[in-house]
Design an enzyme around this catalytic site. Structure first.
Site, mmCIF file in Angstrom:
data_model
loop_
_atom_site.group_PDB
_atom_site.id
_atom_site.type_symbol
_atom_site.label_atom_id
_atom_site.label_comp_id
_atom_site.label_asym_id
_atom_site.label_seq_id
_atom_site.Cartn_x
_atom_site.Cartn_y
_atom_site.Cartn_z
ATOM 1 N N ALA A 1 0.029 5.066 3.596
ATOM 2 C CA ALA A 1 0.700 6.938 3.019
ATOM 3 C C ALA A 1 1.613 7.446 3.458
ATOM 4 O O ALA A 1 1.520 8.544 3.221
ATOM 5 C CB ALA A 1 -0.521 7.380 2.472
ATOM 6 N N ALA A 2 2.371 6.509 4.476
ATOM 7 C CA ALA A 2 3.080 7.691 5.211
ATOM 8 C C ALA A 2 5.086 7.040 5.446
ATOM 9 O O ALA A 2 5.653 7.448 5.544
ATOM 10 C CB ALA A 2 3.228 7.235 6.824
ATOM 11 N N PRO B 1 -0.076 3.787 10.512
ATOM 12 C CA PRO B 1 -0.278 5.229 9.547
ATOM 13 C C PRO B 1 -0.246 4.571 7.700
ATOM 14 O O PRO B 1 0.291 4.197 7.913
ATOM 15 C CB PRO B 1 -0.250 6.821 9.243
ATOM 16 C CG PRO B 1 1.161 6.568 11.302
ATOM 17 C CD PRO B 1 2.042 4.484 11.409
ATOM 18 N N GLY C 1 3.304 0.513 5.431
ATOM 19 C CA GLY C 1 1.903 -0.803 6.483
ATOM 20 C C GLY C 1 1.396 -2.078 5.763
ATOM 21 O O GLY C 1 1.885 -2.975 6.021
ATOM 22 N N SER D 1 2.062 -2.968 3.052
ATOM 23 C CA SER D 1 3.619 -4.130 2.373
ATOM 24 C C SER D 1 3.285 -4.943 3.534
ATOM 25 O O SER D 1 3.741 -6.424 3.387
ATOM 26 C CB SER D 1 4.331 -3.330 2.089
ATOM 27 O OG SER D 1 4.363 -2.660 1.022
ATOM 28 N N ASP E 1 7.939 -3.170 -2.068
ATOM 29 C CA ASP E 1 9.109 -3.456 -0.466
ATOM 30 C C ASP E 1 7.908 -4.493 -0.185
ATOM 31 O O ASP E 1 8.507 -5.042 1.527
ATOM 32 C CB ASP E 1 8.276 -2.265 0.153
ATOM 33 C CG ASP E 1 8.250 -0.789 0.275
ATOM 34 O OD1 ASP E 1 9.838 -0.219 0.356
ATOM 35 O OD2 ASP E 1 8.090 0.225 0.693
ATOM 36 N N LYS F 1 7.949 -0.098 8.727
ATOM 37 C CA LYS F 1 9.557 -0.104 8.059
ATOM 38 C C LYS F 1 10.119 1.216 8.560
ATOM 39 O O LYS F 1 9.428 2.148 8.111
ATOM 40 C CB LYS F 1 10.269 -1.116 7.192
ATOM 41 C CG LYS F 1 9.642 -0.360 6.103
ATOM 42 C CD LYS F 1 10.464 0.871 5.401
ATOM 43 C CE LYS F 1 9.837 1.273 4.163
ATOM 44 N NZ LYS F 1 9.743 3.287 4.076
HETATM 45 O O1 C5P Z 1 6.256 -1.308 -5.662
HETATM 46 P P1 C5P Z 1 4.832 -0.431 -5.349
HETATM 47 O O2 C5P Z 1 3.518 -0.845 -5.802
HETATM 48 O O3 C5P Z 1 4.796 0.138 -3.812
HETATM 49 O O4 C5P Z 1 5.700 0.978 -5.685
HETATM 50 C C1 C5P Z 1 4.090 1.902 -5.880
HETATM 51 C C2 C5P Z 1 4.906 3.340 -7.052
HETATM 52 O O5 C5P Z 1 5.862 3.704 -6.605
HETATM 53 C C3 C5P Z 1 4.716 2.164 -8.097
HETATM 54 O O6 C5P Z 1 3.712 3.044 -9.377
HETATM 55 C C4 C5P Z 1 6.214 3.689 -8.390
HETATM 56 O O7 C5P Z 1 5.542 4.278 -9.132
HETATM 57 C C5 C5P Z 1 6.639 4.103 -7.235
HETATM 58 N N1 C5P Z 1 8.385 3.087 -7.331
HETATM 59 C C6 C5P Z 1 9.211 3.721 -8.134
HETATM 60 N N2 C5P Z 1 10.129 3.048 -7.874
HETATM 61 C C7 C5P Z 1 10.372 1.699 -7.092
HETATM 62 C C8 C5P Z 1 9.433 1.176 -6.287
HETATM 63 C C9 C5P Z 1 8.246 1.976 -6.636
HETATM 64 O O8 C5P Z 1 9.098 4.386 -9.016
HETATM 65 N N3 C5P Z 1 11.585 0.952 -6.799
#
Ligand code: C5P
Length: 289
Positions: A102-103, A100, A107, A109, A142, A17
């Site tokens: 961490a881009a 990729p 990916g 998710s 995501d 995405k």
């Molecule tokens: O939900 P996910 O594990 O993908 O999020 C990774 C990190 O991104 C979370 O630990 C948080 O620090 C940050 N995040 C956030 N607010 C969001 C989505 C992600 O602060 N709405």
């Protein structure tokens, strides 16, 4: 995502995405951030090959750098599906990685969403899209979006979704630095704005298929943080205004940058110019339909 059956196997294509608009409305008591973002799936895919085996769970990945341990989103999706679906049949999942990591392209998710969709089919669980989106939210912010593709507004942590019409096919170039960025670190370094930018104008431009307006409205609040964290993103942000395209912006929490083009030909010309850059991968993609 696209699911195909081939003999005893299921092949699931899990799309990347991009975010065309990403605004942070504030910090929440649970440590996450309240978002308002416009996302679109594009034609760059990982592929999962899912098949029954006599017993156990066998997970493998084409990328030797990607560990399929308990932190991996596919591993967690399999465990969640086993628990919620009450299924202990043997299972093999092979992940072919092309998106990729961490881009900011989600990916991992998307792989998790594809795993839930594939296992619902393989094990006749008959989960609805909403049920899978609800389960997906337990795996990552995501994940639910991929059950509302190709285009949606996401609010809350990312789980409150409103579908959006795509008024035109989008042609994009994705420029992905070798070095990724940690989503948690980017959010941790952000001060939410006092006056958030409205998502309405870009949603209207997308629904009406107004490409030049869409290009001018591309926006990502996280870009200013990513520029401080990554020399590669800083360089792309400096160069991008000179690219021949309708507009450009960073995707998600980076480090990928996207250029919106008016045609496949314009995107391919830009790809050829950028491909000689050091330490980046470049892809021409289009929005899914
Ligand atoms: O939900 P996910 O594990 O993908 O999020 C990774 C990190 O991104 C979370 O630990 C948080 O620090 C940050 N995040 C956030 N607010 C969001 C989505 C992600 O602060 N709405």
């Amino acid at each position: 995502m696209i699911v195909r059956r081939e003999n005893d196997r299921l092949l699931v294509d899990a799309p990347a995405k991009v975010n065309l608009h990403l605004e942070v409305l504030g910090k929440r008591p649970d440590g996450y951030h309240e978002l308002e973002t416009l996302m679109v799936t594009v034609s760059l895919y990982d592929t999962l090959t899912i098949k029954p085996v006599p017993e156990g769970t066998v997970l493998s990945c084409s990328d030797p750098n990607l560990a399929m341990g308990t932190d991996n989103l596919v591993t967690r999706a399999v465990e969640l599906a086993r628990r919620e679906g009450g299924c202990d049949q043997g299972l093999s999942v092979e992940l072919t990685k092309r998106i990729p990591a961490a881009a900011g392209l989600a990916g991992g998710s998307s792989d998790a969403a594809a795993t839930l969709a594939g296992l619902s089919l393989l094990w006749d669980l008959n989960w609805s899209r909403d049920r899978m989106a609800e389960l997906g939210a337990q795996l990552g912010s995501d994940v639910p979006f991929f059950f509302h593709a190709p285009a949606a507004i996401a609010k809350g942590r990312g789980e409150r979704l409103t579908p959006v019409l795509l008024g035109t096919r989008l042609h994009l170039v994705l420029v992905c630095p070798d070095e990724g960025l940690s989503t948690a670190r980017i959010f941790a370094d952000l001060n939410p704005p006092t006056e958030p930018k409205s998502i309405r104008p870009i949603v209207e431009a997308l629904e009406d298929g107004q490409l030049s307006r869409l290009g001018a409205l591309l926006f990502n609040r996280l870009e200013e943080v990513a520029v401080r964290h990554s020399p590669a993103v800083r360089e792309l942000a400096q160069e991008a205004p000179n690219w021949d395209c309708a507009g450009s912006v960073m995707s998600g929490s980076g480090s990928a940058y996207l250029a919106l083009c008016s045609s496949y030909e314009q995107a391919e010309t830009l790809r050829q110019q950028l491909v000689s850059k050091k330490s980046v991968s470049v892809f021409v993609v289009k929005s899914s339909h």
